[in-house]
Write a protein that holds these residues in place. Sequence first.
Motif, PDB file in Angstrom:
ATOM      1  N   ARG A   1      54.526 -15.515  32.351  1.00  0.00           N
ATOM      2  CA  ARG A   1      54.108 -15.467  31.617  1.00  0.00           C
ATOM      3  C   ARG A   1      52.584 -14.998  31.728  1.00  0.00           C
ATOM      4  O   ARG A   1      52.392 -15.532  32.629  1.00  0.00           O
ATOM      5  CB  ARG A   1      53.307 -17.507  31.611  1.00  0.00           C
ATOM      6  N   ILE A   2      53.064 -13.942  30.977  1.00  0.00           N
ATOM      7  CA  ILE A   2      51.725 -12.783  30.771  1.00  0.00           C
ATOM      8  C   ILE A   2      51.110 -13.574  29.428  1.00  0.00           C
ATOM      9  O   ILE A   2      51.452 -14.298  28.345  1.00  0.00           O
ATOM     10  CB  ILE A   2      52.018 -11.734  30.467  1.00  0.00           C
ATOM     11  N   LYS A   3      49.828 -13.212  29.838  1.00  0.00           N
ATOM     12  CA  LYS A   3      48.380 -13.540  28.685  1.00  0.00           C
ATOM     13  C   LYS A   3      47.256 -12.995  28.516  1.00  0.00           C
ATOM     14  O   LYS A   3      47.531 -11.914  29.406  1.00  0.00           O
ATOM     15  CB  LYS A   3      47.869 -15.140  28.879  1.00  0.00           C
ATOM     16  N   ARG A   4      46.585 -13.474  27.959  1.00  0.00           N
ATOM     17  CA  ARG A   4      45.278 -12.466  27.594  1.00  0.00           C
ATOM     18  C   ARG A   4      44.877 -11.894  29.035  1.00  0.00           C
ATOM     19  O   ARG A   4      44.694 -12.955  29.715  1.00  0.00           O
ATOM     20  CB  ARG A   4      44.103 -12.630  26.948  1.00  0.00           C
ATOM     21  N   GLY A   5      44.452 -11.048  29.734  1.00  0.00           N
ATOM     22  CA  GLY A   5      43.749 -10.577  31.102  1.00  0.00           C
ATOM     23  C   GLY A   5      44.799 -10.375  32.364  1.00  0.00           C
ATOM     24  O   GLY A   5      45.019 -10.230  32.915  1.00  0.00           O
ATOM     25  N   SER A   6      46.099  -9.935  31.542  1.00  0.00           N
ATOM     26  CA  SER A   6      47.502 -10.222  32.330  1.00  0.00           C
ATOM     27  C   SER A   6      47.634  -8.931  33.011  1.00  0.00           C
ATOM     28  O   SER A   6      47.469  -7.568  32.112  1.00  0.00           O
ATOM     29  CB  SER A   6      48.822 -10.870  31.917  1.00  0.00           C
TER      30      SER A   6
END
Length: 172
Positions: free
Chosen positions: A58-63
Amino acid sequence: KAGRGKAWHDIKAWILAPPRHAEMVPLPSVNEPSLAWTYSGEADFQEREKGRSWITNRIKRGSFFLTTGGAPYECRWRAVGPEPFETMLVFLELPLIERAMEEVHGANAPRAQLRDISAFTDSELDTLMERLRVELMRREASPLYVQGVAQAIAVHLARNYVEIVEGGHRGR
């Protein structure tokens, strides 16, 4: 948006607004280390080397994804939530990485190799990439500023994401 002009000599950068869903995206092998940075949105992201099993993150802002080159691989994703899914892709030219390795690792520089790492976070690298993104969005980027940020990114990677390989050399 892509970094063009004399400011973008040691580092190449592109803003990507990919579709919210992709089933199969083949990525070619490259020689330069690259960073993919998600600065907006969230997605379930899968990657694999050709013919291998999928690895899900799961990637999100800052990954971040740090890729050092080598074999081609495939990826797919599905955005989650309403926020636009946006990333910046950065390629660091080999001479810049070599200078950083020499400065940080001295006599061990020929055996220093960046590691491939998926879906990690790093607040200092996040700040540097945001500075680079802002400069990329300017009508005309400052060569001196871009060069300074590129050098800071290269040194940060050399300090934090390297393994010393016995009998190995950089630049597979």
